[in-house]
Design a protein around this motif. Structure first.
Motif, short mmCIF file in Angstrom:
data_model
loop_
_atom_site.label_atom_id
_atom_site.label_comp_id
_atom_site.label_asym_id
_atom_site.label_seq_id
_atom_site.Cartn_x
_atom_site.Cartn_y
_atom_site.Cartn_z
N THR A 119 -1.77 -7.91 -11.06
CA THR A 119 -2.77 -7.33 -10.09
C THR A 119 -4.28 -7.16 -10.54
N PRO A 120 -5.30 -6.77 -9.72
CA PRO A 120 -6.70 -6.69 -10.24
C PRO A 120 -6.53 -5.31 -11.03
N LEU A 121 -7.41 -5.23 -12.02
CA LEU A 121 -7.62 -4.08 -12.72
C LEU A 121 -7.99 -2.75 -11.81
N GLY A 122 -6.91 -1.44 -11.74
CA GLY A 122 -7.41 -0.55 -10.87
C GLY A 122 -6.31 -0.67 -9.75
N LYS A 123 -5.42 -1.75 -9.56
CA LYS A 123 -4.57 -1.55 -8.55
C LYS A 123 -3.04 -1.81 -9.32
N LYS A 124 -1.91 -1.21 -8.42
CA LYS A 124 -0.70 -1.31 -8.90
C LYS A 124 0.08 -1.83 -7.81
N MET A 125 1.24 -2.58 -7.97
CA MET A 125 2.40 -2.71 -6.95
C MET A 125 2.73 -1.60 -6.57
N ASP A 126 2.98 -1.35 -5.08
CA ASP A 126 3.78 -0.41 -4.39
C ASP A 126 5.40 -0.62 -4.72
N LEU A 127 5.81 -0.11 -5.35
CA LEU A 127 7.18 -0.53 -5.95
C LEU A 127 8.04 -0.35 -4.66
N GLU A 128 7.97 0.92 -3.91
CA GLU A 128 8.90 1.04 -2.51
C GLU A 128 8.67 -0.26 -1.70
N ARG A 129 7.79 -0.77 -1.34
CA ARG A 129 7.62 -2.10 -0.75
C ARG A 129 7.68 -3.14 -1.40
N LEU A 130 7.58 -3.40 -2.76
CA LEU A 130 7.95 -4.56 -3.25
C LEU A 130 9.43 -4.61 -3.40
N ASN A 131 10.31 -3.42 -3.87
CA ASN A 131 11.60 -3.64 -4.06
C ASN A 131 12.30 -3.95 -2.46
N GLN A 132 11.82 -3.63 -1.38
CA GLN A 132 11.95 -3.89 -0.08
C GLN A 132 12.03 -5.53 0.24
N MET A 133 10.97 -6.03 -0.37
CA MET A 133 10.68 -7.39 0.04
C MET A 133 11.61 -8.13 -0.89
N THR A 134 11.76 -7.77 -2.29
CA THR A 134 12.37 -8.49 -3.08
C THR A 134 13.77 -8.12 -3.28
N ARG A 135 14.41 -6.96 -2.87
CA ARG A 135 15.83 -6.57 -2.72
C ARG A 135 16.11 -6.39 -4.03
N ARG A 136 15.17 -5.94 -4.81
CA ARG A 136 15.36 -5.43 -6.31
C ARG A 136 15.11 -3.94 -6.23
N ASN A 137 15.28 -3.25 -7.61
CA ASN A 137 15.30 -2.20 -7.97
C ASN A 137 14.21 -1.89 -8.96
N LEU A 138 13.10 -2.56 -8.88
CA LEU A 138 12.06 -2.57 -9.97
C LEU A 138 11.62 -1.37 -10.45
N GLN A 139 11.50 -0.96 -11.55
CA GLN A 139 10.79 0.31 -12.02
C GLN A 139 9.87 0.05 -13.18
#
Length: 456
Positions: A53-73
């Motif tokens: 990501t660009p510096l100062g941003k992070k992935m929204d894990l809730e949305r990311l996990n919904q899209m990828t069907r993962r449980n990333l932490q």
């Protein structure tokens, strides 16, 4: 850089004075923040993913996990350093293919004319053209802006709202559910601990009214952990010769209080693991407390907080057996997912539908307050799941968090989600080397502690 060279990707090196952070490097090299791409390591049971990501941003894990069907932490920096073995600690190039992992990338980076990345050294940044960056990303999964959010920091108003919400939770619990009263023996032991005129005879008289409690306290005193080779026949012997008044009263109080609950023994959240964790945590925090500067933490109180900080799990299992059973299974199948995350999935269902967003920490604190346990113990129970907690008893909370972080190495605690102990040593102002030395000493006593826990 070796990977980029092998792939024939061109780049320009920007050398600068040695600095300790990426932000300082950007300032030294006079680079625009929006053009800097950073790597963050995410994990779940399926493996490792690099988030770019660009510096100062992070992935929204809730949305990311919904899209990828993962449980990333997320994992701590010192854990991520293990992946980047060829780099200086904290300098993580966002080059997923070089480390054999999959990547997800903020799509806004692909529109930049140039991108700056860490090189693996704190003296050099790399500049890549848009074409080279896109080639470097290869098959990285592109994520839209809605999945990538600015880093979040709680405002004072939001903290005040959280405090009000905590009060509402206590009110709701007391109104809707029948919280178990403190067992009579436990209540009398608590009274003894609060009576400055109480004697060893008074404490022994109460404990010896309960044969099973007496046997467990004597077993504690006779453990190899304390190294006493003489014969211990009575509670008075245990107090005078081995454990002392405070330790005996704390152990007896915890054991007696736990009898208010009916809980399964098996599973990561069952009684066996509860006591195994509690015994290790209490002794570790007591030993660590001696090294907190300015005597800000009382070692005896820290020991009691270590024993009781997870009592909310016992209450959860007592009040909501189906939900607890589901949570216990989830914790077993997903050990690298934070328990707080799993609790959000389970609480709010069935008979626990009023507890959406409530963790076992807050549940336990409500009960411990009702039972009139010390404020330090109640606060530790309430907030030990909050990584950035600030408040009157924050040192006790941070000390419990430090112990829980270290105990993950022994596969003890709520979950095995990697954490960084240096976060807590810095917060407490403790010497990291001494902290790790204390932990190494505790590890030598682990077998004895495990044996004691098995009999509780």
């Amino acid at each position: 850089m070796q990977y980029l060279n092998r792939q024939g990707l061109s780049y320009q090196q920007l050398h600068h004075d040695r600095v300790g952070t990426l932000e300082a490097a950007i300032e030294a090299a006079k680079v625009v923040q929006d053009e800097v791409a950073v790597a963050e390591i995410l994990v779940d049971a399926k493996g490792v993913v690099m988030s770019i990501t660009p510096l100062g941003k992070k992935m929204d894990l809730e949305r990311l996990n919904q899209m990828t069907r993962r449980n990333l932490q997320r994992i701590a920096q010192h854990q991520a350093d293990r992946l980047f073995k060829d780099c200086e600690p904290g300098s993580h190039p966002p080059v997923a293919k070089a480390y054999g992992v999959h990547a997800v990338c903020d799509e806004t980076l692909f529109s930049k004319q140039q991108i700056y990345i860490q090189s693996g050294s704190h003296t050099t940044l790399l500049r890549l053209s848009r074409d080279c960056f896109q080639q470097m990303m290869g098959s990285a999964l592109k994520m839209s802006a809605c999945v990538c959010t600015k880093e979040y920091k709680e405002t004072p108003d939001e903290k005040a709202e959280a405090a009000c919400a905590s009060f509402d939770i206590k009110e709701r619990l007391n109104k809707l559910y029948r919280l178990p009263p403190m067992p009579t023996v436990a209540a009398r032991i608590l009274q003894i601990t609060q009576d400055i005129d109480a004697s060893v005879d008074d404490l022994a008289r109460i404990i010896e009214q309960d044969p099973s409690l007496t046997a467990q306290v004597l077993r504690q005193a006779g453990s190899a952990l304390y190294g006493y080779r003489g014969e211990i026949k009575t509670i008075k012997d245990a107090v005078a010769r081995v454990l002392g008044f405070e330790r005996v009263s704390q152990i007896a109080l915890s054991i007696a209080a736990s009898k208010a609950f009916d809980l399964p023994k098996d599973g990561p959240l069952g009684l066996r693991n509860f006591w195994k964790h509690a015994m290790h945590c209490s002794l570790l925090v007591q030993r660590l407390a001696f090294h907190v500067p300015d005597k800000r933490v009382d070692p005896g109180m820290a020991y009691l907080a270590g024993l009781l900080h997870n009592f909310g799990l016992l209450l959860l299992g007592h009040l909501f057996k189906p939900e607890f059973g589901m949570l216990n299974k989830l914790a077993a199948s997903e050990p690298f997912t934070e328990l707080a995350t799993l609790e959000k999935q389970v609480l709010g269902m069935g008979s626990a539908k009023e507890l959406v967003g409530v963790g076992h920490g807050q549940l336990g604190s409500v009960l411990l307050e009702k039972w009139q346990l010390p404020e330090e113990v109640c606060a530790t129970a309430a907030h030990h799941q909050e990584k950035d907690y600030e408040g009157e008893f924050q040192d006790y909370v941070a000390l419990i968090q430090l112990a829980n972080c270290l105990l993950k190495e022994l596969e003890l605690g709520d979950d095995l989600m990697p954490d960084d102990p240096l976060v807590y040593t810095r917060r407490l102002g403790m010497d990291a080397d001494i902290t790790f030395e204390v932990f190494e000493q505790l590890k030598q006593s682990s077998a004895a502690l495990t044996d004691l826990a098995a009999g509780m």
